[in-house]
Scaffold this active site. Structure first.
Site, PDB file in Angstrom:
ATOM      1  N   VAL A 229      82.904  10.377  27.083  1.00  0.00           N
ATOM      2  CA  VAL A 229      83.855  11.564  27.467  1.00  0.00           C
ATOM      3  C   VAL A 229      83.764  11.737  29.036  1.00  0.00           C
ATOM      4  O   VAL A 229      82.713  12.446  29.630  1.00  0.00           O
ATOM      5  CB  VAL A 229      83.407  12.900  26.955  1.00  0.00           C
ATOM      6  CG1 VAL A 229      84.433  14.222  27.121  1.00  0.00           C
ATOM      7  CG2 VAL A 229      83.361  13.022  25.370  1.00  0.00           C
TER       8      VAL A 229
ATOM      9  N   GLY B 127      84.740   8.878  35.133  1.00  0.00           N
ATOM     10  CA  GLY B 127      84.659   9.168  36.708  1.00  0.00           C
ATOM     11  C   GLY B 127      83.472   8.356  37.483  1.00  0.00           C
ATOM     12  O   GLY B 127      83.215   7.235  36.805  1.00  0.00           O
ATOM     13  N   THR B 128      82.905   8.718  38.223  1.00  0.00           N
ATOM     14  CA  THR B 128      81.761   7.905  38.915  1.00  0.00           C
ATOM     15  C   THR B 128      80.653   7.697  37.901  1.00  0.00           C
ATOM     16  O   THR B 128      80.134   6.524  38.010  1.00  0.00           O
ATOM     17  CB  THR B 128      81.085   9.142  40.076  1.00  0.00           C
ATOM     18  OG1 THR B 128      82.098   9.466  40.800  1.00  0.00           O
ATOM     19  CG2 THR B 128      80.277   8.429  40.816  1.00  0.00           C
TER      20      THR B 128
ATOM     21  N   THR C  65      82.243   5.477  34.679  1.00  0.00           N
ATOM     22  CA  THR C  65      82.460   4.073  34.882  1.00  0.00           C
ATOM     23  C   THR C  65      81.133   3.219  34.955  1.00  0.00           C
ATOM     24  O   THR C  65      80.957   2.012  34.515  1.00  0.00           O
ATOM     25  CB  THR C  65      83.238   4.094  36.138  1.00  0.00           C
ATOM     26  OG1 THR C  65      84.378   4.816  36.120  1.00  0.00           O
ATOM     27  CG2 THR C  65      83.859   2.669  36.660  1.00  0.00           C
TER      28      THR C  65
ATOM     29  N   GLU D  40      68.670  13.863  30.683  1.00  0.00           N
ATOM     30  CA  GLU D  40      67.799  13.518  31.919  1.00  0.00           C
ATOM     31  C   GLU D  40      68.648  13.343  33.035  1.00  0.00           C
ATOM     32  O   GLU D  40      68.092  13.791  34.312  1.00  0.00           O
ATOM     33  CB  GLU D  40      66.970  12.150  31.453  1.00  0.00           C
ATOM     34  CG  GLU D  40      66.200  11.443  32.614  1.00  0.00           C
ATOM     35  CD  GLU D  40      64.956  12.594  33.062  1.00  0.00           C
ATOM     36  OE1 GLU D  40      63.948  12.840  32.077  1.00  0.00           O
ATOM     37  OE2 GLU D  40      64.983  13.145  33.927  1.00  0.00           O
TER      38      GLU D  40
ATOM     39  N   LYS E 238      69.563  23.071  38.564  1.00  0.00           N
ATOM     40  CA  LYS E 238      68.630  22.245  38.199  1.00  0.00           C
ATOM     41  C   LYS E 238      67.417  22.863  38.428  1.00  0.00           C
ATOM     42  O   LYS E 238      66.654  22.635  37.411  1.00  0.00           O
ATOM     43  CB  LYS E 238      68.566  21.017  39.135  1.00  0.00           C
ATOM     44  CG  LYS E 238      69.798  19.945  38.967  1.00  0.00           C
ATOM     45  CD  LYS E 238      70.112  19.110  40.290  1.00  0.00           C
ATOM     46  CE  LYS E 238      71.365  18.171  40.212  1.00  0.00           C
ATOM     47  NZ  LYS E 238      71.550  17.503  41.622  1.00  0.00           N
TER      48      LYS E 238
HETATM   49  N1  LIG Z   1      77.884  11.925  40.484  1.00  0.00           N
HETATM   50  C1  LIG Z   1      76.494  12.100  40.469  1.00  0.00           C
HETATM   51  O1  LIG Z   1      75.897  11.651  41.352  1.00  0.00           O
HETATM   52  C2  LIG Z   1      75.985  12.782  39.306  1.00  0.00           C
HETATM   53  C3  LIG Z   1      76.718  13.829  38.454  1.00  0.00           C
HETATM   54  N2  LIG Z   1      76.229  14.374  37.517  1.00  0.00           N
HETATM   55  C4  LIG Z   1      77.005  15.007  36.573  1.00  0.00           C
HETATM   56  O2  LIG Z   1      77.765  14.192  35.921  1.00  0.00           O
HETATM   57  C5  LIG Z   1      79.180  14.584  35.290  1.00  0.00           C
HETATM   58  C6  LIG Z   1      79.924  13.647  35.931  1.00  0.00           C
HETATM   59  O3  LIG Z   1      80.061  13.635  37.338  1.00  0.00           O
HETATM   60  P1  LIG Z   1      81.042  12.529  38.045  1.00  0.00           P
HETATM   61  O4  LIG Z   1      81.126  11.224  37.296  1.00  0.00           O
HETATM   62  O5  LIG Z   1      80.344  12.403  39.698  1.00  0.00           O
HETATM   63  O6  LIG Z   1      82.420  13.554  38.245  1.00  0.00           O
HETATM   64  P2  LIG Z   1      83.788  12.784  38.278  1.00  0.00           P
HETATM   65  O7  LIG Z   1      84.693  13.923  38.710  1.00  0.00           O
HETATM   66  O8  LIG Z   1      83.857  11.363  39.200  1.00  0.00           O
HETATM   67  O9  LIG Z   1      84.086  12.330  36.923  1.00  0.00           O
HETATM   68  C7  LIG Z   1      84.584  13.336  35.757  1.00  0.00           C
HETATM   69  C8  LIG Z   1      85.567  12.518  35.052  1.00  0.00           C
HETATM   70  O10 LIG Z   1      85.831  13.485  34.093  1.00  0.00           O
HETATM   71  C9  LIG Z   1      87.265  13.204  33.878  1.00  0.00           C
HETATM   72  N3  LIG Z   1      87.618  14.749  33.087  1.00  0.00           N
HETATM   73  C10 LIG Z   1      87.545  16.005  33.658  1.00  0.00           C
HETATM   74  N4  LIG Z   1      87.797  16.865  32.487  1.00  0.00           N
HETATM   75  C11 LIG Z   1      88.497  15.953  31.280  1.00  0.00           C
HETATM   76  C12 LIG Z   1      88.940  16.169  30.083  1.00  0.00           C
HETATM   77  N5  LIG Z   1      88.990  17.427  29.646  1.00  0.00           N
HETATM   78  N6  LIG Z   1      89.033  15.094  29.064  1.00  0.00           N
HETATM   79  C13 LIG Z   1      88.551  14.071  29.770  1.00  0.00           C
HETATM   80  N7  LIG Z   1      88.427  13.545  31.041  1.00  0.00           N
HETATM   81  C14 LIG Z   1      88.095  14.736  31.787  1.00  0.00           C
HETATM   82  C15 LIG Z   1      87.928  13.503  35.472  1.00  0.00           C
HETATM   83  O11 LIG Z   1      89.057  13.188  35.181  1.00  0.00           O
HETATM   84  C16 LIG Z   1      87.014  12.639  35.921  1.00  0.00           C
HETATM   85  O12 LIG Z   1      87.474  11.185  35.736  1.00  0.00           O
HETATM   86  C17 LIG Z   1      78.992  16.070  35.945  1.00  0.00           C
HETATM   87  O13 LIG Z   1      78.754  16.985  34.868  1.00  0.00           O
HETATM   88  C18 LIG Z   1      78.243  15.877  37.286  1.00  0.00           C
HETATM   89  O14 LIG Z   1      77.434  17.217  37.489  1.00  0.00           O
HETATM   90  C19 LIG Z   1      74.877  14.211  37.302  1.00  0.00           C
HETATM   91  C20 LIG Z   1      73.949  13.940  37.964  1.00  0.00           C
HETATM   92  C21 LIG Z   1      74.496  12.823  39.241  1.00  0.00           C
HETATM   93  N1  LIG Z   2      76.109  16.418  43.381  1.00  0.00           N
HETATM   94  C1  LIG Z   2      74.807  16.251  42.804  1.00  0.00           C
HETATM   95  C2  LIG Z   2      74.946  14.806  41.694  1.00  0.00           C
HETATM   96  C3  LIG Z   2      73.728  14.729  41.065  1.00  0.00           C
HETATM   97  O1  LIG Z   2      73.179  15.631  40.306  1.00  0.00           O
HETATM   98  C4  LIG Z   2      73.915  15.749  43.956  1.00  0.00           C
HETATM   99  O2  LIG Z   2      74.365  15.701  45.124  1.00  0.00           O
HETATM  100  O3  LIG Z   2      72.752  15.883  43.773  1.00  0.00           O
HETATM  101 NA    NA Z   3      66.686  12.722  35.963  1.00  0.00          NA
END
Ligand SMILES: NC(=O)C1=CN([C@@H]2O[C@H](COP(=O)(O)OP(=O)(O)OC[C@H]3O[C@@H](n4cnc5c(N)ncnc54)[C@H](O)[C@@H]3O)[C@@H](O)[C@H]2O)C=CC1
Ligand SMILES: N[C@@H](CC=O)C(=O)O
Ligand code: NA
Length: 435
Positions: free
Chosen positions: A13, A16-17, A20, A131, A207
């Site tokens: 589900v 995004g970042t 992928t 995690e 966190k």
């Molecule tokens: N980017 C990072 O370094 C980290 C991110 N996270 C967490 O991981 C999760 C994802 O983060 P990212 O990948 O960076 O965010 P992102 O914004 O790049 O990706 C999220 C994706 O989910 C999609 N999305 C949103 N609502 C949706 C829905 N209702 N149905 C289907 N798709 C939907 C968006 O279009 C987007 O492509 C978040 O909870 C973030 O806090 C946790 C640790 C590190």
């Molecule tokens: N936005 C967060 C992503 C990881 O949890 C950060 O910058 O640490």
């Molecule tokens: Na961790």
């Protein structure tokens, strides 16, 4: 086919970042993951917002209906990497109630609603793994939950937000203002969809709540965490920090404290603080995170690594996915929630630490002694004073010994009323001198 070899169905589900990268490693390392799990992973579908966008994957896997996807009979594990609360919360509770294992990176959700998610997981004896939600790739929740289950954790201090650490590191090394480096942190995939969550400390507070709950076996939510962000940090504060052989880091601090009435409580707080350059957290730069855990028997442990970014976060998600899938194949369950202690949460007033107070004063006789008297009146002991001349008057920097936050706040309030004090320029805490 025997039951043990049945493929494990996965619903992804969000793509995004993080999503992928999860997908990429699931594909490229599929055989290895299957060997570790004892059965292959099979992707049943990917929930995205826009199914018409070309994502370089089999388009028949895409759906904009995450609920139907996650509740499919042939889905065993739901991997949620879309973020947000409103859709994710009922989605994951529904999946857990339906007996699916859940792997999520969603700290905003977990920091508020782990109790409801854990209750749903318990109702069907399902797994809930997260995690990736704290400090990205760094294995810290697993060690706290499993390896340290026999110890008494006293304190957890960490740099748990990659975006702000990246920004502060740049400010320190190049003198840049924080806004100049924020765009770069977003481009590199570190920042949240709304970077206010990063720069104002909400992400780190989420966190801290998760860390404190697990470390102290007591429920702490994001609302319980005292929070200050980095948007007011200036290049001048870094210059002042350098005078003291310190740097500035956004810290998450979780510890057991004794309140003024003698009762034990949990303190969880996030704020930018001075730390001495010799402290192990001072050299954690860029999007790296580090978490120092102090426990009764173990002593001090330090966990270090990449705290943000697609691939590092995917590493933690995949680790949880393998564990959840292996439990589906072999039977068994991850350690569940453990918040039996139900400790109260301390307010910021109960915190005792050191302070660096910078103020602009009128340059005239007796000011220094008046200022010193105000600290003394409130029981705050001064460790160092530095005065510099400027065209407007003088800048006075006072470093205190350890003092209670409520006494320091009363001192600052009294100072700001004094005729000889033009302005309180900044108040920043000093942490980590016990290293
Ligand atoms: N980017 C990072 O370094 C980290 C991110 N996270 C967490 O991981 C999760 C994802 O983060 P990212 O990948 O960076 O965010 P992102 O914004 O790049 O990706 C999220 C994706 O989910 C999609 N999305 C949103 N609502 C949706 C829905 N209702 N149905 C289907 N798709 C939907 C968006 O279009 C987007 O492509 C978040 O909870 C973030 O806090 C946790 C640790 C590190
Ligand atoms: N936005 C967060 C992503 C990881 O949890 C950060 O910058 O640490
Ligand atoms: Na961790």
């Amino acid at each position: 086919m025997s039951d043990a070899k049945r493929p494990v169905g996965v619903a992804l589900v969000g793509m995004g970042t993080v999503g992928t990268e999860v997908l990429r490693y699931m594909e490229t390392n599929g055989d290895e993951l299957a060997a570790r799990i004892g059965a292959p992973l099979e992707l049943r579908g990917i929930a995205v917002r826009d199914t018409s966008k070309d994502r370089g994957v089999d388009s028949s896997l895409l759906t904009d209906d995450p609920v139907s996807l996650t509740l499919r009979e042939d889905v065993d594990v739901v991997v949620e990497v879309m973020g947000g609360i409103d859709i994710a919360k009922p989605l994951l509770i529904g999946a857990l109630n339906a007996g699916k294992a859940v792997v999520t990176a969603n700290k905003a959700l977990l920091a508020e609603y782990t109790d409801e998610l854990a209750e749903a997981a318990d109702s069907t004896e399902s797994d809930l793994y997260f995690e990736a939600a704290v400090a990205g790739a760094i294995p810290v929740l697993g060690p706290l939950r499993r390896s340290m289950a026999g110890d008494q954790v006293e304190r957890v201090v960490g740099i748990v937000n990659g975006t702000t650490n990246f920004i502060l590191s740049e400010m320190d090394s190049t003198g840049a203002a924080y806004s100049e480096t924020l765009a770069e942190a977003s481009r590199l995939g570190y920042a949240e969809a709304d970077p206010t969550a990063d720069v104002e400390g909400y992400d780190a507070a989420a966190k801290a709540a998760i860390l404190a709950s697990i470390a102290f076996h007591s429920r702490v939510t994001a609302k319980d965490v005292y929070r200050e962000g980095i948007s007011a940090i200036t290049p001048a504060q870094f210059e002042s920090a350098r005078h003291m052989e310190c740097t500035i880091k956004l810290l998450a601090l979780c510890e057991k404290v004794r309140r003024s009435d003698g009762t034990e409580a949990v303190s969880a707080r996030v704020y930018p603080a001075l730390i001495p350059l010799g402290h192990p957290l001072a050299s954690v730069d860029g999007a790296y995170n580090a978490v120092v855990v102090e426990a009764e028997a173990a002593g001090r442990l330090m966990f270090y690594g990449q705290g943000a970014g697609g691939a590092p976060t995917a590493s933690a998600v995949l680790g949880d996915l393998v564990a959840a899938a292996r439990n589906k194949v072999m039977g068994g369950r991850a350690p569940g929630e453990s918040t039996y202690r139900a400790l109260p949460v301390a307010t910021i007033d109960d915190v005792v630490t050191r302070y660096h107070v910078s103020m602009s004063v009128h340059d005239r006789a007796g000011v220094l002694s008046q200022v010193a008297a105000e600290f003394s009146n409130h029981g705050v002991s001064i460790a160092q004073v530095r005065q510099t001349e400027s065209e407007q008057g003088a800048e006075l920097v006072v470093l205190t010994h350890r003092a209670a936050e409520r006494d320091l706040a009363a001192t600052v309030s009294a100072l700001s009323e004094m005729d000889s004090v033009r302005e309180i320029v900044s108040v920043i805490r000093l942490e980590g001198e016990d290293q």
